[in-house]
Design a protein around this motif. Structure first.
Motif, PDB file in Angstrom:
ATOM      1  N   LEU A   7       0.708  -1.312   0.095  1.00 41.91           N
ATOM      2  CA  LEU A   7      -0.106  -0.015   0.017  1.00 41.91           C
ATOM      3  C   LEU A   7       0.916   1.213  -0.040  1.00 41.91           C
ATOM      4  O   LEU A   7       0.479   2.337  -0.650  1.00 41.91           O
ATOM      5  CB  LEU A   7      -0.927  -0.032   1.338  1.00 41.91           C
ATOM      6  N   ARG A  25      -5.483   0.244  -5.157  1.00 43.01           N
ATOM      7  CA  ARG A  25      -5.044   0.815  -3.563  1.00 43.01           C
ATOM      8  C   ARG A  25      -6.518   0.493  -2.804  1.00 43.01           C
ATOM      9  O   ARG A  25      -6.479  -0.224  -1.833  1.00 43.01           O
ATOM     10  CB  ARG A  25      -5.052   2.134  -3.583  1.00 43.01           C
ATOM     11  N   ASP A  32       0.720   4.233  -2.765  1.00 42.55           N
ATOM     12  CA  ASP A  32       0.535   5.562  -2.121  1.00 42.55           C
ATOM     13  C   ASP A  32       1.644   6.476  -2.978  1.00 42.55           C
ATOM     14  O   ASP A  32       1.481   7.467  -3.455  1.00 42.55           O
ATOM     15  CB  ASP A  32       0.859   5.526  -0.718  1.00 42.55           C
TER      16      ASP A  32
END
Ligand code: SF4
Length: 266
Positions: free
Chosen positions: A206, A241, A210
């Motif tokens: 993740l 995501r 990002d």
């Protein structure tokens, strides 16, 4: 380095235990190199230039020593934990492994991450003129033309964004595969009271997403008139995501040793 040297090194209080398990392996950019045993070992082993060449004999020698040391440590740990290293149901493990591999590869998150890697390659191929010939460095002339402002700043921002995209391009898939595979294995174990390795890996994935989103945002700002491909990539990443957050709802809360702080109020 032998087993005893490694033990002595590992006992030094400056090291954060297991910090390297949930990092992105980008040591050049890591703020915790002085607290990472893995980095210390690599620095010590590869201190002389000669050994840095992957084709150098010293590299393979080091690998062989690491193999021996790993075996010794494994035998020690197996004895302590009462694990019989001679007992192995190969067929059952292989079949389960194969099934888990298939499930992990076909998981929508890993497929989306793989597709993302391909989209990145496609974009870099189609944007070749933005890079210096025979290099992945940005071409100052090409990139400076596309946005108003100080060209040095643009090139630096663009160059760093490219670096971030390239670093995380494949790592996202690798970490997601580990998370999904790990989650399948964890189903067979009762580990409720422990943080799950799968959540730790999903968290690294993740973070990779990002940062990739941020980097693509920077790259996109360099192409105000022609950025549909980048928008597609951004949309795909955002969808990925969201899917990962849904598949691993506890991942964001996973505390990575060293990198995350424990919230004492929760
Ligand atoms: S924690 Fe930092 S120094 Fe250690 S392996 Fe990961 S990125 Fe490299």
């Amino acid at each position: 380095m032998n087993k005893e040297d490694l033990k002595k090194l590992a006992e030094k209080p400056q090291f954060i235990q297991g910090i390297y398990n949930y990092c992105d392996r980008w040591c050049e950019r890591c703020p915790f190199t002085s607290r990472c045993l893995n980095f210390a070992m690599d620095s010590e082993e590869f201190a002389d230039q000669e050994a840095q060449d992957i084709n150098n004999e010293a590299f393979w020698q080091k690998l062989s020593e690491t193999f021996q040391m790993t075996l010794e440590l494994l035998e020690e740990a197996a004895e302590q934990e009462g694990i019989d290293l001679d007992s192995l149901d190969v067929e059952e493990y292989q079949e389960q492994d194969r099934l888990n591999d298939e499930l992990a590869k076909n998981h929508e998150c890993s497929r989306a991450a793989k597709l993302y890697s391909e989209m990145v390659n496609d974009w870099f191929s189609s944007a070749e003129d933005l890079f210096a010939p025979n290099d992945e460095e940005p071409n100052p002339e090409a990139s400076a033309d596309v946005r108003d402002g100080d060209s040095t700043e643009i090139v630096s921002g663009f160059g760093e964004a490219v670096e971030v995209v390239r670093w995380y391009q494949h790592l996202t898939y690798v970490k997601l595969m580990r998370a999904i595979r790990g989650e399948l294995d964890e189903r067979l174990e009762i580990l409720d009271e422990f943080p799950k390795d799968s959540d730790g890996s999903a968290k690294v994935a993740l973070i990779a997403v990002d940062r990739s989103l941020a980097a693509w945002g920077e790259i996109r700002s360099c192409f105000p008139h022609n950025n549909n491909d980048i928008l597609n990539i951004l949309v795909h990443l955002e969808q990925l995501r969201r899917k990962v957050e849904k598949a691993f709802p506890d991942a964001r809360a996973f505390i990575r040793p060293g990198f995350d702080k424990i919230d004492l109020n929760s």
